[in-house]
Design an enzyme around this catalytic site. Structure first.
Site, PDB file in Angstrom:
ATOM      1  N   ALA A 121     -16.903 -26.382 -28.231  1.00 38.35           N
ATOM      2  CA  ALA A 121     -15.525 -26.370 -28.720  1.00 38.35           C
ATOM      3  C   ALA A 121     -14.617 -25.650 -27.719  1.00 38.35           C
ATOM      4  O   ALA A 121     -15.061 -24.734 -27.010  1.00 38.35           O
ATOM      5  CB  ALA A 121     -15.472 -25.668 -30.075  1.00 38.35           C
ATOM      6  N   PRO A 122     -13.330 -26.032 -27.649  1.00 36.95           N
ATOM      7  CA  PRO A 122     -12.410 -25.450 -26.650  1.00 36.95           C
ATOM      8  C   PRO A 122     -12.290 -23.927 -26.727  1.00 36.95           C
ATOM      9  O   PRO A 122     -11.995 -23.291 -25.724  1.00 36.95           O
ATOM     10  CB  PRO A 122     -11.080 -26.126 -26.975  1.00 36.95           C
ATOM     11  N   ARG A 123     -12.567 -23.355 -27.880  1.00 38.52           N
ATOM     12  CA  ARG A 123     -12.441 -21.892 -27.990  1.00 38.52           C
ATOM     13  C   ARG A 123     -13.609 -21.164 -27.334  1.00 38.52           C
ATOM     14  O   ARG A 123     -13.553 -19.948 -27.156  1.00 38.52           O
ATOM     15  CB  ARG A 123     -12.328 -21.486 -29.467  1.00 38.52           C
ATOM     16  N   TYR A 124     -14.671 -21.916 -27.003  1.00 38.27           N
ATOM     17  CA  TYR A 124     -15.848 -21.276 -26.426  1.00 38.27           C
ATOM     18  C   TYR A 124     -15.939 -21.442 -24.908  1.00 38.27           C
ATOM     19  O   TYR A 124     -16.738 -20.764 -24.281  1.00 38.27           O
ATOM     20  CB  TYR A 124     -17.128 -21.844 -27.058  1.00 38.27           C
ATOM     21  N   ILE A 125     -15.210 -22.359 -24.348  1.00 37.12           N
ATOM     22  CA  ILE A 125     -15.337 -22.633 -22.910  1.00 37.12           C
ATOM     23  C   ILE A 125     -14.064 -22.234 -22.183  1.00 37.12           C
ATOM     24  O   ILE A 125     -12.984 -22.163 -22.769  1.00 37.12           O
ATOM     25  CB  ILE A 125     -15.676 -24.118 -22.647  1.00 37.12           C
TER      26      ILE A 125
END
Length: 881
Positions: A121-125
């Protein structure tokens, strides 16, 4: 009352019912939508190679760039200030850019293009701009700006990209009424092509895929519409029962590839035991085969029936001047390189203007301070007077300046601080002016030699960012694989001869052969009819079937021998023919078409065999001979439509086989095509010789393995092969190899002892290697010795290997070549060998490898010589009763 109310309602409905034409609105709205999708969503621009969403992502990343990683979720949110779509589309587009490993420096799980796994997910990368992107994408002074969709922000119309980025990354998009598919190309090759174009030379570009694999670009057509690229997985043989896939075709993943292999196995196209996926950073798919299955045929079958081979159709569509235009990759590169040249020129011009402005003000500042012009303003009381006083004070000293002094220049002079004036150093000021003059001269030189400057720019890109960007996809011309030759035949074919049915569901009937569902079946019936049809569960051919087999297209070696009666009481004819091409499900009459014609004898001969049969006649009237022999070797092979030669005009009682025949066809001439590394009979490549049924090929590989194989056209050969020739049983093989344990070169000569076994003839030590291999009778090797320190080098030796060592077993160690240190060993021309074997004699210069051989002398007596021209119409007879 009710009737009155109904009439009023109908009148009211008629008033409301109006005809509204939507043609104009539909036309305008649909055109607006189509234009938007083409220009603002799906197709990249020629200037920078970006679609709008990609351009806005890169612009947002530059807005946020501080050298540190940013959460992708934050970048996506920032991009939404410019992009009028949702976060999912922005996030997916950003992941695609990141996976291409060129513009974005990624951190975290960004997915895997090999396995098809999605990114986290974008919040993790996290992500930041790569150094390459910072160098080639941005130049704010050159950028043309426009308002964003809501009018709150400025965004670039196009980014000033100084690199053929569209060809490096590739692009795919589906718009309304058109699509685009530009394939990715190699970083180094794009730079080399750009340099060649700048120098006015020709260049060629071919795709290079991040997944590797092998590609056939013979029909690439410069990436234009109508072109095609065939891509294959890289498959090798790990051992005799295991295949390994290390690279996959572009457009597939290991998951989709394995699924296609399992489906082909379920459908019976191929046969595998199990499949393992060990893919991580590198692809490794292991395919385990049953012991009875040929690895070579399985590799071909994988290409024919699974995603191990794909066909990609490129379509170079880009936006030029707000219109979609179809261009080839060469033209895209030329335009991109010319655009880069123009951008570099404009950057130099801007830099020159800035340097000249710096030089102008530095010179003006020096005049102002050195000549104490500032004192002229002490008596002035107004601002206009101050400006005028400075202007008058400067005039005597400004003749050498390159432009006139403006009011803005004077205002800047008044802003100089007293501290700076008091500490002014004339020498440092002059050094600064001279340094600026040097930079101005250099920039002018670059502008005068702008092409050389651009070439150096591309070379610098290659040096700074070209590491680990070598070509991944191997380019090779593919061999065409016929599916019917490699399919696994896992179904049984049956025939009911009397009723005339063939099929796979007739399990109670006569078994014919194994088959597959893509095979064709050839059938002959007793009335002389032939038909070819596709394998099915049950197909009616015609009553009294006399022959059923799997049909092979373009098969010139299977010869059919046939004797038939023309009509009810007509003459008996003999004919020999091959069936190379047909129309499926069409009936062919092999007789002359008369009613009650009948086939009296029929045989199918896979290698053109010609048997001898005995013909028994009925005892009618004054017939003298009621029995005679017929040799099919004396009958010419012709087309299936010929009438044939007359055997007899009397009634035939029966025909019996007297003697099995031998082939009347020449041995097969086989060639090896180095380009595709396959055998063929189409005269492509090097002629290996003429092969009969028992003949074999000798194969020796670089790792010291020797084997003999049957010359099957499906056999695959790898890069390690060093010897491929017709095997002569009594011809010795000579080898020189390095023995690491004894640290010496050894010589051995041996014969292939077990033709069906693959054997290693050098040491099993991992550092052992084959230096020289020869299949000549009298090979000669030259030994070049290493020069010892302080001594003269020993003269080279020429060694006749046949005299040096006798023929020994294949596992023998051999004789030590020398105790001296060897620099290199060269194989020289062999000593001529007089006693050449019959098998090795030069073959006739015969282009048709399958030309018929007929008897030179026709038997005397009852068999007479026939004129070929008259034999087809039956006059005169071949046999004289």
């Amino acid at each position: 009352m009710e009737e009155h109310q109904e009439g009023a309602q109908e009148e009211q409905f008629e008033k409301k019912e109006e005809l509204i034409r939507v043609t104009g609105m539909y036309k305008d709205w649909f055109l607006d939508y189509a234009s938007y999708v083409i220009l603002e969503r799906a197709v990249p621009a020629i200037e920078d190679g970006f679609k709008p969403v990609q351009r806005r992502i890169m612009h947002s990343m530059k807005d946020l760039d501080d050298g540190r990683y940013n959460k992708v979720a934050n970048i996506v949110g920032h991009t939404m200030q410019y992009h009028p779509h949702g976060d999912a589309s922005i996030g997916d587009a950003m992941v695609q850019i990141g996976q291409k490993d060129l513009l974005i420096d990624t951190q975290g799980n960004w997915g895997n293009i090999l396995t098809g796994d999605r990114a986290a997910a974008p919040r993790y990368i996290e992500a930041r701009l790569s150094k390459f992107a910072l160098e080639v994408l941005y130049s704010p002074k050159l950028t043309e700006w426009q308002l964003s969709y809501d009018g709150r922000k400025n965004e670039p119309v196009n980014l000033p990209v100084k690199f053929p980025l569209l060809l490096a990354q590739g692009a795919e998009g589906i718009a309304v009424g058109l699509s685009t598919r530009v394939l990715p190309h190699n970083f180094h090759e794009l730079i080399e092509a750009s340099i060649l174009h700048l120098r006015g030379k020709k260049f060629k570009l071919f795709p290079d895929f991040p997944t590797g694999g092998v590609a056939d670009i013979s029909n690439y057509n410069d990436g234009l519409r109508g072109g095609k690229v065939r891509v294959r997985a890289k498959i090798s043989q790990l051992d005799k029962n295991t295949l390994v896939i290390n690279e996959i075709p572009y457009g597939t993943t290991t998951t989709s590839l394995i699924d296609s292999i399992l489906k082909a196995n379920d459908k019976g196209k191929i046969k595998i035991k199990k499949i393992e996926d060990n893919t991580a950073a590198e692809v490794e798919i292991l395919i385990h085969l049953p012991s009875s299955i040929s690895p070579d045929k399985t590799i071909d079958a994988l290409f024919a029936f699974t995603q191990c081979e794909n066909s990609i159709s490129p379509l170079g569509c880009v936006i030029i001047d707000h219109k979609p235009i179809f261009l080839g990759v060469s033209e895209i590169l030329r335009r991109s390189t010319d655009h880069t040249l123009e951008l570099l020129k404009r950057e130099l011009e801007i830099k020159l203007n800035e340097l000249e402005e710096q030089w102008h003000f530095a010179s003006l500042e020096r005049i102002f301070i050195e000549n104490r012009v500032y004192r002229e303003i002490e008596e002035e009381e107004t601002w206009e007077g101050v400006i005028r006083a400075i202007d008058e004070g400067l005039k005597p000293f400004t003749k050498h300046l390159k432009r006139e002094v403006t009011e803005e220049d004077i205002i800047r002079l008044t802003e100089i601080r007293i501290k700076r004036i008091s500490k002014f150093d004339i020498d440092k000021a002059q050094q600064k002016i001279e340094a600026l003059e040097g930079e101005i001269a250099q920039v002018k030189h670059h502008l005068d030699n702008i092409v050389d400057f651009a070439v150096d720019y591309f070379k610098k890109l290659k040096k700074d960012y070209g590491q680990d960007r070598e070509r991944k996809t191997e380019l090779r011309i593919f061999d065409d694989i016929e599916a019917t030759k490699v399919v696994i035949r896992n179904t049984k074919l049956y025939v009911n001869r009397k009723e005339g049915f063939v099929g796979t569901s007739l399990k109670k009937e006569e078994y014919v052969t194994d088959c597959s569902d893509i095979d064709d079946v050839i059938c002959f019936t007793a009335d002389g009819t032939m038909m070819v049809t596709k394998v099915d569960s049950k197909t009616f051919i015609g009553k009294d079937i006399i022959h059923v087999a799997i049909f092979k297209k373009k098969d010139k070696r299977t010869i059919y021998n046939m004797i038939y009666r023309d009509g009810k009481g007509g003459n008996v004819y003999v004919k020999r023919f091959a069936v190379t091409s047909i129309t499926r499900d069409r009936e062919y009459d092999l007789t002359q078409g008369k009613k009650d014609s009948k086939v009296l004898y029929f045989s199918a001969n896979p290698n053109g065999e010609a048997e001898v049969v005995t013909v028994f006649l009925r005892q009618v009237g004054s017939i003298r001979k009621v029995k005679f022999d017929l040799d099919f070797a004396e009958v010419l092979i012709k087309g299936r439509n010929v009438k044939g030669n007359i055997v007899t005009k009397y009634s035939v009682k029966r025909i019996e086989l007297k003697e099995e025949g031998v082939s009347t066809l020449k041995p097969r001439r086989i060639w090896f095509d180095e380009t595709v590394k396959r055998l063929n009979v189409d005269e492509r490549g090097e002629l290996l010789g003429e092969f009969r049924g028992e003949d074999r090929l000798l194969v020796i590989t670089q790792d010291g393995v020797a084997k003999t194989i049957k010359p099957e056209l499906t056999t695959r050969f790898d890069e390690e092969m060093v010897v491929l020739e017709k095997w002569v049983k009594d011809k010795p093989i000579s080898a020189i190899y390095w023995e690491p344990e004894k640290e010496r070169y050894y010589v051995k000569r041996f014969l292939i002892e077990n033709p069906d076994k693959e054997e290693k003839f050098i040491s099993e030590h991992p550092d052992s290697f084959l230096e020289v291999i020869s299949t000549d009778y009298y090979p000669v090797a030259e030994v070049v010795y290493t020069k010892p320190k302080g001594k003269e080098r020993r003269e080279n030796d020429e060694i006749n290997l046949e005299e040096f060592i006798s023929v020994k077993g294949i596992k023998a160690l051999g004789n030590q070549l020398t105790t001296e240190k060897v620099n290199q060993i060269n194989l020289l021309d062999p000593i001529p060998y007089e006693g050449q074997n019959e098998d090795e004699e030069d073959t006739e210069d015969e282009t048709d490898s399958e030309k018929d051989i007929t008897a030179e002398d026709i038997k005397s007596g009852e068999i007479k010589k026939v004129d070929k021209k008259s034999s087809s119409d039956g006059q005169p007879s071949l046999f004289d009763e």
